[in-house]
Design a protein around this motif. Structure first.
Motif, mmCIF file in Angstrom:
data_model
loop_
_atom_site.group_PDB
_atom_site.id
_atom_site.type_symbol
_atom_site.label_atom_id
_atom_site.label_comp_id
_atom_site.label_asym_id
_atom_site.label_seq_id
_atom_site.Cartn_x
_atom_site.Cartn_y
_atom_site.Cartn_z
ATOM 1 N N ARG A 95 18.028 6.488 16.578
ATOM 2 C CA ARG A 95 16.683 5.918 16.465
ATOM 3 C C ARG A 95 16.155 5.946 15.034
ATOM 4 N NH1 ARG A 95 11.511 7.550 16.332
ATOM 5 N NH2 ARG A 95 12.194 9.703 16.215
ATOM 6 N N PHE A 142 21.800 22.631 37.024
ATOM 7 C CA PHE A 142 21.170 22.233 35.769
ATOM 8 C C PHE A 142 22.203 21.622 34.826
ATOM 9 C CE2 PHE A 142 19.691 23.154 31.437
ATOM 10 C CZ PHE A 142 18.521 22.421 31.462
ATOM 11 N N VAL A 146 22.202 17.990 32.804
ATOM 12 C CA VAL A 146 22.387 17.835 31.357
ATOM 13 C C VAL A 146 23.570 16.908 31.078
ATOM 14 C CG1 VAL A 146 22.975 19.024 29.206
ATOM 15 C CG2 VAL A 146 21.369 20.081 30.807
ATOM 16 N N TYR A 149 22.618 13.434 31.881
ATOM 17 C CA TYR A 149 21.712 12.932 30.834
ATOM 18 C C TYR A 149 22.508 12.389 29.650
ATOM 19 C CZ TYR A 149 18.177 12.876 27.180
ATOM 20 O OH TYR A 149 17.350 12.487 26.155
ATOM 21 N N THR A 152 24.372 9.194 30.589
ATOM 22 C CA THR A 152 23.442 8.074 30.756
ATOM 23 C C THR A 152 22.978 7.540 29.413
ATOM 24 O OG1 THR A 152 22.689 9.094 32.823
ATOM 25 C CG2 THR A 152 21.292 7.378 31.880
ATOM 26 N N MET A 153 22.601 8.457 28.537
ATOM 27 C CA MET A 153 22.064 8.049 27.233
ATOM 28 C C MET A 153 23.127 7.388 26.368
ATOM 29 S SD MET A 153 18.955 8.465 27.309
ATOM 30 C CE MET A 153 18.358 8.856 28.947
ATOM 31 N N ALA A 156 23.924 3.896 27.700
ATOM 32 C CA ALA A 156 22.846 2.962 27.363
ATOM 33 C C ALA A 156 22.913 2.591 25.883
ATOM 34 C CB ALA A 156 21.497 3.588 27.708
ATOM 35 N N ARG B 92 10.975 10.826 23.137
ATOM 36 C CA ARG B 92 11.992 11.438 22.265
ATOM 37 C C ARG B 92 12.082 12.955 22.456
ATOM 38 N NH1 ARG B 92 8.449 10.596 16.772
ATOM 39 N NH2 ARG B 92 7.934 8.696 17.870
ATOM 40 N N ILE B 94 12.241 14.373 25.452
ATOM 41 C CA ILE B 94 12.861 14.646 26.760
ATOM 42 C C ILE B 94 14.016 15.635 26.603
ATOM 43 C CG2 ILE B 94 14.180 13.661 28.674
ATOM 44 C CD1 ILE B 94 11.577 12.462 28.997
ATOM 45 N N ARG B 95 14.876 15.360 25.657
ATOM 46 C CA ARG B 95 16.081 16.179 25.477
ATOM 47 C C ARG B 95 15.743 17.642 25.170
ATOM 48 N NH1 ARG B 95 19.224 18.031 21.478
ATOM 49 N NH2 ARG B 95 17.734 17.273 19.955
ATOM 50 N N LEU B 99 13.905 19.128 29.046
ATOM 51 C CA LEU B 99 15.074 19.864 29.551
ATOM 52 C C LEU B 99 14.857 21.376 29.465
ATOM 53 C CD1 LEU B 99 18.284 17.901 28.460
ATOM 54 C CD2 LEU B 99 17.484 18.397 30.765
ATOM 55 N N ARG B 150 14.186 0.314 22.773
ATOM 56 C CA ARG B 150 13.177 1.089 23.501
ATOM 57 C C ARG B 150 13.271 0.846 25.005
ATOM 58 N NH1 ARG B 150 8.831 0.215 18.865
ATOM 59 N NH2 ARG B 150 9.354 2.073 17.649
ATOM 60 N N MET B 153 16.510 2.497 26.429
ATOM 61 C CA MET B 153 16.445 3.960 26.497
ATOM 62 C C MET B 153 15.480 4.423 27.580
ATOM 63 S SD MET B 153 18.669 5.109 24.596
ATOM 64 C CE MET B 153 19.779 3.857 23.983
ATOM 65 N N THR B 157 16.396 6.543 30.895
ATOM 66 C CA THR B 157 15.718 7.818 31.123
ATOM 67 C C THR B 157 15.124 7.883 32.524
ATOM 68 O OG1 THR B 157 15.191 7.969 28.774
ATOM 69 C CG2 THR B 157 13.928 9.386 30.255
#
Lengths: 171, 171
Positions: A95, A142, A146, A149, A152-153, A156, B92, B94-95, B99, B150, B153, B157
DNA sequence: TTATCTATATTCTATTATAGAATATTATAC
DNA sequence: GTATAATATTCTATAATAGAATATAGATAA
């Protein structure tokens, strides 16, 4: 100078694009993507000057407060060009770092956009391989969340980068 | 104390989970998700102590170097619990922030996981609505790429969060 | 045996990042 | 004529991070 921060490289790029002083740098469109606070911009300029990446002369203009008019040194230009073509090593820097590079490449008409995007896709695919765990077979721990996550990220991100590559080659 | 940083809240949570001193805090599993450097952890403990969120007593154990044994104050506990149930405002974060909260909620068996995830989905959907531009009709400008980034992502998410919610309700 | 490495445990210094206020001048809107 | 927005930079304080320094003791390898 031990190695510049990404923020310092970005400042070099904005100067290369025509900005001449701190206040103008802060008004770059890039600020909408990666906001660098005003006071930070001035601190970066000071360090870049100490590291001989930029030089400045004072300019008194009309009756406005005088400004420092910056220009890149040869080393500054070389250093910037070496940085701007390299993909971001960390996915979380896409980003900021990657988008800044893409912005500056397009703004400066450097003809490196396609190769940068391709290199970034390669980095992402390598990272994806190295992520352990399976994205679908979790039992809800958990660690599963993670792992999911990250998958997925990164998926994408790769899809988005491939779309960017099409844009870049068409436009 | 004006308001703690997320890192400070995380340290409170790890202490609540049973860690008693700086070195032990650094060994929490949470460090794999959000790495806080050792020196930073000690700085955070110092500030938390000054803000009366934690207290400590010195413990001399065998012949090992003495350690500071920390415990939460009532205010520290209250402050932590108020933080851990709130979703991250910025996507931004979230991670790191989200978590960490989910990790601590599960570790401490707080029974807030479902409501946290649901609240985070709500935040993300609201943010999605506020993003201007269309994710498909671009002509390949830089702005199109940023806009598409954007959208991509945030959609990823939301999909991930919804999967987490299923995990949370099933397990 | 003696040197090195790992683990435990904290402190210190230096640098970088960020927020926010302070300073100064001029144009413009009300 | 007063307020405020825009231009332009500096300063201070705090927060984040890297890395070295300090100290103790057990384990390991030459």
């Amino acid at each position: 100078m031990k190695g510049l921060s990404d923020q310092e490289f970005v400042v070099l790029g904005i100067i290369m694009d025509g900005a001449t002083h701190g206040y103008e740098i802060c008004q770059s469109e890039l600020n909408h993507i990666w906001h660098i606070p005003i006071s930070q911009t001035y601190a970066l300029l000071k360090r870049l000057e100490q590291g001989k990446m930029v030089t400045f002369r004072l300019a008194r203009q009309g009756h406005r407060p005088q400004k420092k008019v910056y220009a890149l040194t040869d080393e500054g230009r070389r250093t910037f060009l070496a940085w701007v073509g390299q993909p971001a090593e960390k996915i979380r820097d896409i980003r900021t770092e990657f988008l800044s590079k893409l912005f500056l490449i397009r703004k400066l008409r450097l003809d490196m956009g396609g190769s940068l995007i391709a290199a970034q896709i390669k980095i992402c695919k390598e990272r994806k391989k190295r992520i352990n765990g399976n994205a679908t077979a979790g039992t809800g721990t958990f660690e599963d969340m993670v792992s999911l996550y990250r998958h997925t990220m990164i998926d994408a991100t790769i899809r988005w980068l491939e779309r960017c590559l099409v844009y870049e080659r068409e436009g």
